[in-house]
Design a protein around this motif. Structure first.
Motif, PDB file in Angstrom:
ATOM      1  N   LYS A 195      12.438 -13.723 -13.537  1.00 11.92           N
ATOM      2  CA  LYS A 195      12.118 -13.397 -12.146  1.00 11.92           C
ATOM      3  C   LYS A 195      11.801 -11.912 -11.997  1.00 11.92           C
ATOM      4  CE  LYS A 195      13.672 -13.554  -7.380  1.00 11.92           C
ATOM      5  NZ  LYS A 195      14.456 -14.263  -6.344  1.00 11.92           N
ATOM      6  N   GLU A 196      12.514 -11.083 -12.715  1.00  9.87           N
ATOM      7  CA  GLU A 196      12.257  -9.639 -12.641  1.00  9.87           C
ATOM      8  C   GLU A 196      10.815  -9.321 -13.040  1.00  9.87           C
ATOM      9  OE1 GLU A 196      14.358  -5.470 -14.148  1.00  9.87           O
ATOM     10  OE2 GLU A 196      14.969  -7.395 -14.995  1.00  9.87           O
ATOM     11  N   LEU A 197      10.281 -10.032 -14.004  1.00 15.53           N
ATOM     12  CA  LEU A 197       8.900  -9.809 -14.433  1.00 15.53           C
ATOM     13  C   LEU A 197       7.899 -10.210 -13.351  1.00 15.53           C
ATOM     14  CD1 LEU A 197       9.058 -11.146 -18.113  1.00 15.53           C
ATOM     15  CD2 LEU A 197       8.850  -8.751 -17.394  1.00 15.53           C
ATOM     16  N   VAL A 198       8.094 -11.397 -12.768  1.00 13.47           N
ATOM     17  CA  VAL A 198       7.078 -11.906 -11.843  1.00 13.47           C
ATOM     18  C   VAL A 198       7.177 -11.291 -10.454  1.00 13.47           C
ATOM     19  CG1 VAL A 198       6.780 -14.058 -13.098  1.00 13.47           C
ATOM     20  CG2 VAL A 198       8.453 -13.957 -11.248  1.00 13.47           C
ATOM     21  N   THR A 199       8.296 -10.639 -10.148  1.00 21.01           N
ATOM     22  CA  THR A 199       8.436 -10.014  -8.828  1.00 21.01           C
ATOM     23  C   THR A 199       8.230  -8.498  -8.860  1.00 21.01           C
ATOM     24  OG1 THR A 199      10.835  -9.798  -9.106  1.00 21.01           O
ATOM     25  CG2 THR A 199      10.022 -11.791  -7.986  1.00 21.01           C
ATOM     26  N   ALA A 200       7.921  -7.950 -10.017  1.00 25.00           N
ATOM     27  CA  ALA A 200       7.834  -6.487 -10.130  1.00 25.00           C
ATOM     28  C   ALA A 200       6.827  -5.893  -9.161  1.00 25.00           C
ATOM     29  CB  ALA A 200       7.484  -6.102 -11.568  1.00 25.00           C
ATOM     30  N   SER A 201       5.646  -6.508  -9.036  1.00 26.92           N
ATOM     31  CA  SER A 201       4.619  -5.941  -8.157  1.00 26.92           C
ATOM     32  C   SER A 201       5.016  -6.077  -6.692  1.00 26.92           C
ATOM     33  CB  SER A 201       3.272  -6.629  -8.392  1.00 26.92           C
ATOM     34  OG  SER A 201       3.341  -8.006  -8.072  1.00 26.92           O
ATOM     35  N   VAL A 202       5.732  -7.145  -6.351  1.00 24.17           N
ATOM     36  CA  VAL A 202       6.178  -7.324  -4.970  1.00 24.17           C
ATOM     37  C   VAL A 202       7.226  -6.276  -4.619  1.00 24.17           C
ATOM     38  CG1 VAL A 202       7.120  -8.948  -3.290  1.00 24.17           C
ATOM     39  CG2 VAL A 202       5.714  -9.792  -5.174  1.00 24.17           C
ATOM     40  N   LEU A 203       8.160  -6.030  -5.516  1.00 25.08           N
ATOM     41  CA  LEU A 203       9.178  -5.009  -5.256  1.00 25.08           C
ATOM     42  C   LEU A 203       8.560  -3.613  -5.164  1.00 25.08           C
ATOM     43  CD1 LEU A 203      12.148  -6.257  -7.459  1.00 25.08           C
ATOM     44  CD2 LEU A 203      11.993  -6.239  -4.965  1.00 25.08           C
ATOM     45  N   ARG A 204       7.518  -3.366  -5.945  1.00 25.19           N
ATOM     46  CA  ARG A 204       6.820  -2.074  -5.823  1.00 25.19           C
ATOM     47  C   ARG A 204       6.214  -1.936  -4.430  1.00 25.19           C
ATOM     48  NH1 ARG A 204       5.213  -2.947 -11.259  1.00 25.19           N
ATOM     49  NH2 ARG A 204       3.215  -3.830 -10.586  1.00 25.19           N
ATOM     50  N   SER A 205       5.705  -3.032  -3.887  1.00 29.01           N
ATOM     51  CA  SER A 205       5.160  -3.011  -2.531  1.00 29.01           C
ATOM     52  C   SER A 205       6.229  -2.595  -1.525  1.00 29.01           C
ATOM     53  CB  SER A 205       4.603  -4.400  -2.180  1.00 29.01           C
ATOM     54  OG  SER A 205       4.216  -4.469  -0.832  1.00 29.01           O
ATOM     55  N   PHE A 206       7.420  -3.153  -1.662  1.00 30.22           N
ATOM     56  CA  PHE A 206       8.514  -2.761  -0.766  1.00 30.22           C
ATOM     57  C   PHE A 206       8.849  -1.283  -0.931  1.00 30.22           C
ATOM     58  CE2 PHE A 206       9.118  -7.285  -0.370  1.00 30.22           C
ATOM     59  CZ  PHE A 206       9.769  -7.457   0.852  1.00 30.22           C
ATOM     60  N   ASP A 207       8.962  -0.837  -2.171  1.00 29.66           N
ATOM     61  CA  ASP A 207       9.368   0.544  -2.430  1.00 29.66           C
ATOM     62  C   ASP A 207       8.339   1.544  -1.916  1.00 29.66           C
ATOM     63  OD1 ASP A 207      11.638  -0.445  -3.629  1.00 29.66           O
ATOM     64  OD2 ASP A 207      10.852  -0.292  -5.672  1.00 29.66           O
ATOM     65  N   GLN A 208       7.064   1.193  -1.995  1.00 28.84           N
ATOM     66  CA  GLN A 208       6.010   2.135  -1.624  1.00 28.84           C
ATOM     67  C   GLN A 208       5.676   2.107  -0.130  1.00 28.84           C
ATOM     68  OE1 GLN A 208       2.566   1.445  -4.108  1.00 28.84           O
ATOM     69  NE2 GLN A 208       3.752   1.567  -5.997  1.00 28.84           N
ATOM     70  N   TYR A 209       5.751   0.947   0.493  1.00 32.35           N
ATOM     71  CA  TYR A 209       5.161   0.816   1.825  1.00 32.35           C
ATOM     72  C   TYR A 209       6.132   0.411   2.932  1.00 32.35           C
ATOM     73  CZ  TYR A 209       0.996   0.700  -1.123  1.00 32.35           C
ATOM     74  OH  TYR A 209       0.039   0.989  -2.063  1.00 32.35           O
ATOM     75  N   ALA A 210       7.372   0.074   2.595  1.00 32.61           N
ATOM     76  CA  ALA A 210       8.279  -0.466   3.611  1.00 32.61           C
ATOM     77  C   ALA A 210       8.493   0.502   4.768  1.00 32.61           C
ATOM     78  CB  ALA A 210       9.621  -0.844   2.972  1.00 32.61           C
ATOM     79  N   GLU A 211       8.759   1.747   4.464  1.00 33.78           N
ATOM     80  CA  GLU A 211       9.077   2.711   5.522  1.00 33.78           C
ATOM     81  C   GLU A 211       7.911   2.848   6.502  1.00 33.78           C
ATOM     82  OE1 GLU A 211      10.490   7.397   5.971  1.00 33.78           O
ATOM     83  OE2 GLU A 211      10.573   6.385   4.022  1.00 33.78           O
ATOM     84  N   ASP A 212       6.702   2.954   5.978  1.00 33.02           N
ATOM     85  CA  ASP A 212       5.531   3.090   6.843  1.00 33.02           C
ATOM     86  C   ASP A 212       5.312   1.834   7.687  1.00 33.02           C
ATOM     87  OD1 ASP A 212       2.839   4.226   7.674  1.00 33.02           O
ATOM     88  OD2 ASP A 212       2.190   2.407   6.634  1.00 33.02           O
ATOM     89  N   LEU A 213       5.476   0.663   7.088  1.00 27.00           N
ATOM     90  CA  LEU A 213       5.215  -0.573   7.816  1.00 27.00           C
ATOM     91  C   LEU A 213       6.297  -0.875   8.845  1.00 27.00           C
ATOM     92  CD1 LEU A 213       3.728  -2.798   4.985  1.00 27.00           C
ATOM     93  CD2 LEU A 213       2.529  -1.747   6.910  1.00 27.00           C
TER      94      LEU A 213
END
Length: 246
Positions: free
Chosen positions: A198-216
């Motif tokens: 799961k860590e492999l297949v969710t890596a890009s999704v978690l990066r989305s949270f880390d990069q854009y959550a505060e702005d969104l």
């Protein structure tokens, strides 16, 4: 009650959204209860995977406009699903709207039946699918995302599977039948293997949270406070067209 007591069957814990009176809308209470239930699953060694399902004819109608959660709390719930070291499987037999699609986007596997329909209705309320973009945009077909983000059109389970919103569009025979091989596969996998995979297949999704959550989160709060959103939500509650409809 907004979340039914969890049930357990051979390593699978089922969490059931159980507020059919408001179509399982995402109230502050439901978001809190679901976040707490997932935390309990994370720390329970007897839980191999989680199934997220619903009562009534609606999986989730999006935000509860009468008692909405804070955007940061909803983001925290979606991230908890993505980051849970155990697979989360959505079982959908009814309608999904707006923020409910964010829950589906956060899940690892999802199956929906022929009665399920989907729509990103935010633009029709003067809003945008802001925070739910965190799990959705890394997974959706970009051209389909543009269409449905902008138009708010309704689409069915086959289209949802085609564009990457869900995993399986079940035929009339049964959603549960379609999930049998999925749940069997999860029961046969080791907890370590599941967590690492799961860590492999969710890596890009978690990066989305880390990069854009505060702005969104900030963007979502600003949209909800706008004049257009007030008109859109008032029109929705009054069952009329908002002023901008041509």
């Amino acid at each position: 009650m907004t979340l039914a007591p969890p049930s357990h069957d051979r390593g699978i814990t089922t969490l059931t959204l159980d507020s059919p009176a408001n179509r399982n809308a995402l109230s502050a209470r439901l978001v809190r209860e679901l976040t707490e239930a997932l935390a309990g699953c994370a720390g329970d060694g007897s839980v191999r995977a989680v199934v997220l399902t619903h009562t009534g004819n609606t999986f989730c109608a999006g935000a509860d406009l009468t008692a909405p959660p804070e955007p940061a709390a909803f983001v925290g719930l979606m991230r908890a699903i993505v980051a849970l070291p155990k697979p989360v499987v959505a079982r959908v037999t009814g309608h999904v709207r707006a923020g409910g699609l964010g829950l589906l986007g956060a899940c690892d596997v999802s199956a929906a039946g022929p009665d399920a329909t989907f729509a990103l209705t935010e633009s029709r309320l003067g809003l945008a699918p802001a925070v739910i973009s965190l799990p959705l945009l890394p997974r959706l077909d970009p051209r389909a995302a543009a269409r449905y983000y902008l138009t708010g059109e309704r689409f069915d389970a086959e289209e949802a599977a085609r564009i990457g919103l869900i995993t399986l569009a079940a035929g009339p025979e049964d959603v549960d039948k379609a999930l049998v091989p999925v749940l069997d596969g999860l029961r046969r996998a080791s907890p370590q293997g599941l967590a690492a995979s799961k860590e492999l297949v969710t890596a890009s999704v978690l990066r989305s949270f880390d990069q854009y959550a505060e702005d969104l989160i900030a963007r979502s709060a600003a949209l909800f406070a706008s004049d257009d959103a007030r008109e859109g939500m008032t029109a929705f509650l009054e069952r009329r067209d908002p002023a901008w409809v041509l």
